[in-house]
Write a protein that holds these residues in place. Structure first.
Motif, PDB file in Angstrom:
ATOM      1  N   LEU A 130       0.790  -1.199  -0.040  1.00 14.10           N
ATOM      2  CA  LEU A 130      -0.122  -0.005   0.024  1.00 14.10           C
ATOM      3  C   LEU A 130       1.027   1.252   0.093  1.00 14.10           C
ATOM      4  O   LEU A 130       0.717   2.221  -0.634  1.00 14.10           O
ATOM      5  CB  LEU A 130      -0.778   0.120   1.270  1.00 14.10           C
ATOM      6  CG  LEU A 130      -2.070  -1.042   1.154  1.00 14.10           C
ATOM      7  CD1 LEU A 130      -2.710  -1.007   2.577  1.00 14.10           C
ATOM      8  CD2 LEU A 130      -2.998  -0.909   0.033  1.00 14.10           C
ATOM      9  N   LEU A 131       1.929   1.276   0.759  1.00 15.42           N
ATOM     10  CA  LEU A 131       2.657   2.393   0.727  1.00 15.42           C
ATOM     11  C   LEU A 131       3.637   2.542  -0.585  1.00 15.42           C
ATOM     12  O   LEU A 131       3.490   3.803  -1.184  1.00 15.42           O
ATOM     13  CB  LEU A 131       3.961   2.116   1.974  1.00 15.42           C
ATOM     14  CG  LEU A 131       4.888   3.160   1.974  1.00 15.42           C
ATOM     15  CD1 LEU A 131       4.485   4.581   2.428  1.00 15.42           C
ATOM     16  CD2 LEU A 131       6.023   2.651   2.861  1.00 15.42           C
ATOM     17  N   LEU A 135       2.895   5.937  -3.058  1.00 11.60           N
ATOM     18  CA  LEU A 135       4.379   6.722  -3.287  1.00 11.60           C
ATOM     19  C   LEU A 135       4.343   6.856  -5.102  1.00 11.60           C
ATOM     20  O   LEU A 135       4.450   7.578  -5.537  1.00 11.60           O
ATOM     21  CB  LEU A 135       5.546   5.701  -3.127  1.00 11.60           C
ATOM     22  CG  LEU A 135       5.831   5.913  -1.640  1.00 11.60           C
ATOM     23  CD1 LEU A 135       7.130   5.239  -1.167  1.00 11.60           C
ATOM     24  CD2 LEU A 135       6.144   7.258  -1.259  1.00 11.60           C
ATOM     25  N   VAL A 136       3.523   5.665  -5.675  1.00  6.19           N
ATOM     26  CA  VAL A 136       3.550   5.753  -7.099  1.00  6.19           C
ATOM     27  C   VAL A 136       2.442   6.529  -7.486  1.00  6.19           C
ATOM     28  O   VAL A 136       2.689   7.639  -8.452  1.00  6.19           O
ATOM     29  CB  VAL A 136       3.181   4.314  -7.801  1.00  6.19           C
ATOM     30  CG1 VAL A 136       2.894   4.400  -9.313  1.00  6.19           C
ATOM     31  CG2 VAL A 136       4.201   3.195  -7.522  1.00  6.19           C
ATOM     32  N   SER A 137       1.343   6.729  -6.867  1.00  3.03           N
ATOM     33  CA  SER A 137       0.302   7.759  -7.036  1.00  3.03           C
ATOM     34  C   SER A 137       0.776   9.094  -7.015  1.00  3.03           C
ATOM     35  O   SER A 137       0.581  10.034  -7.575  1.00  3.03           O
ATOM     36  CB  SER A 137      -1.069   7.368  -6.078  1.00  3.03           C
ATOM     37  OG  SER A 137      -1.372   6.146  -6.381  1.00  3.03           O
ATOM     38  N   ILE A 141       1.039  11.973  -9.643  1.00  8.24           N
ATOM     39  CA  ILE A 141       0.294  13.296  -9.489  1.00  8.24           C
ATOM     40  C   ILE A 141       1.475  14.613  -9.544  1.00  8.24           C
ATOM     41  O   ILE A 141       1.096  15.471 -10.200  1.00  8.24           O
ATOM     42  CB  ILE A 141      -0.441  13.545  -8.353  1.00  8.24           C
ATOM     43  CG1 ILE A 141      -1.464  12.395  -8.424  1.00  8.24           C
ATOM     44  CG2 ILE A 141      -0.856  14.807  -7.787  1.00  8.24           C
ATOM     45  CD1 ILE A 141      -2.067  12.099  -7.045  1.00  8.24           C
ATOM     46  N   SER A 142       2.662  14.336  -8.959  1.00  8.89           N
ATOM     47  CA  SER A 142       3.834  15.395  -9.170  1.00  8.89           C
ATOM     48  C   SER A 142       4.114  15.606 -10.520  1.00  8.89           C
ATOM     49  O   SER A 142       4.312  16.635 -11.053  1.00  8.89           O
ATOM     50  CB  SER A 142       5.157  14.741  -8.403  1.00  8.89           C
ATOM     51  OG  SER A 142       4.563  14.601  -6.928  1.00  8.89           O
ATOM     52  N   ILE A 143       4.440  14.473 -11.268  1.00  6.95           N
ATOM     53  CA  ILE A 143       4.781  14.553 -12.663  1.00  6.95           C
ATOM     54  C   ILE A 143       3.682  15.484 -13.406  1.00  6.95           C
ATOM     55  O   ILE A 143       4.010  16.207 -14.221  1.00  6.95           O
ATOM     56  CB  ILE A 143       4.763  13.287 -13.294  1.00  6.95           C
ATOM     57  CG1 ILE A 143       6.305  12.476 -12.918  1.00  6.95           C
ATOM     58  CG2 ILE A 143       4.981  13.474 -15.056  1.00  6.95           C
ATOM     59  CD1 ILE A 143       6.612  11.429 -13.236  1.00  6.95           C
TER      60      ILE A 143
END
Length: 163
Positions: A130-131, A135-137, A141-143
C-alpha cells in the motif's frame, strides 16, 4: 461479517444450473472484490474454475480454504508450481484484500506444502505494498503538476517574447 446480497447469490446459482459458468465466474469475481472477507466466495469461485478445467486457478481460490479435499490439495499444489513455488508471488497472486485478522485466525488444517506458512506471512506483510502504491500515485500526480507548471511557464515566456 458483511451481508452478501441474496439476489446476487441466487443469480450465481442460476448461472451454474444453466451451465453458464463464465457469467457465474464474473459475478463471483465482482463479489470477491466487494466482500473480500467472505472466504466462502473464494471457495465457490475455485469450484467454478475446477469445473472449467483450470485446476491451477481453482487452487488459487481454494488456497485459503480451511478443509481441503484431495482435489483441492492437488489444485493448490499446481497453483504453487505455476507460481514457481515463490511465496511472495503466490501471496500476490492470491489478491487477498480482506481483513488481516481473518488470516491470523485462519488455521489451515492441511499443510499442503512447506511454502504455505511463508505465504501466510507474506499475506500478513502486504501493507508495505500500500505504501508503494501510494508513492507511485504521489509520483504520478507530481509529474502531472510539473508538466502543467512547465506548460504555463512556457506560455508566459512565449507571450513575453511576442509582446
Amino acid at each position: 461479517m458483511e451481508k452478501i446480497p441474496v439476489k446476487t447469490i441466487k443469480k450465481i446459482e442460476e448461472d451454474i444450473e444453466k451451465n453458464d459458468l463464465g457469467k457465474a465466474r464474473d459475478r463471483l469475481h465482482g463479489l470477491i472484490s466487494t466482500y473480500p472477507n467472505e472466504l466462502e466466495l473464494r471457495r465457490k469461485l475455485g469450484d467454478i474454475y475446477f469445473a472449467l478445467k483450470y485446476p491451477s486457478m481453482a487452487g488459487r481460490y481454494w488456497y485459503l480454504e480451511k478443509n481441503k479435499t484431495s482435489e483441492m490439495v492437488k489444485a493448490c499444489i499446481l497453483f504453487e508450481k505455476s507460481m514457481g513455488n515463490d511465496p511472495f508471488r503466490i501471496a500476490r497472486a492470491l489478491k487477498f484484500k480482506g481483513d488481516s485478522e481473518i488470516l491470523i485466525r485462519l488455521e489451515l488444517d492441511q499443510v499442503i506444502s512447506p511454502i504455505q506458512n511463508k505465504v501466510k506471512e507474506s499475506l500478513l506483510e502486504q501493507p508495505d505494498d500500500l505504501l508503494k502504491d501510494n508513492l507511485v500515485s504521489l509520483g504520478c500526480i507530481s509529474i502531472i503538476i510539473l508538466t502543467i507548471l512547465f506548460a504555463l511557464i512556457g506560455v508566459y515566456a512565449f507571450f513575453n517574447w511576442i509582446f
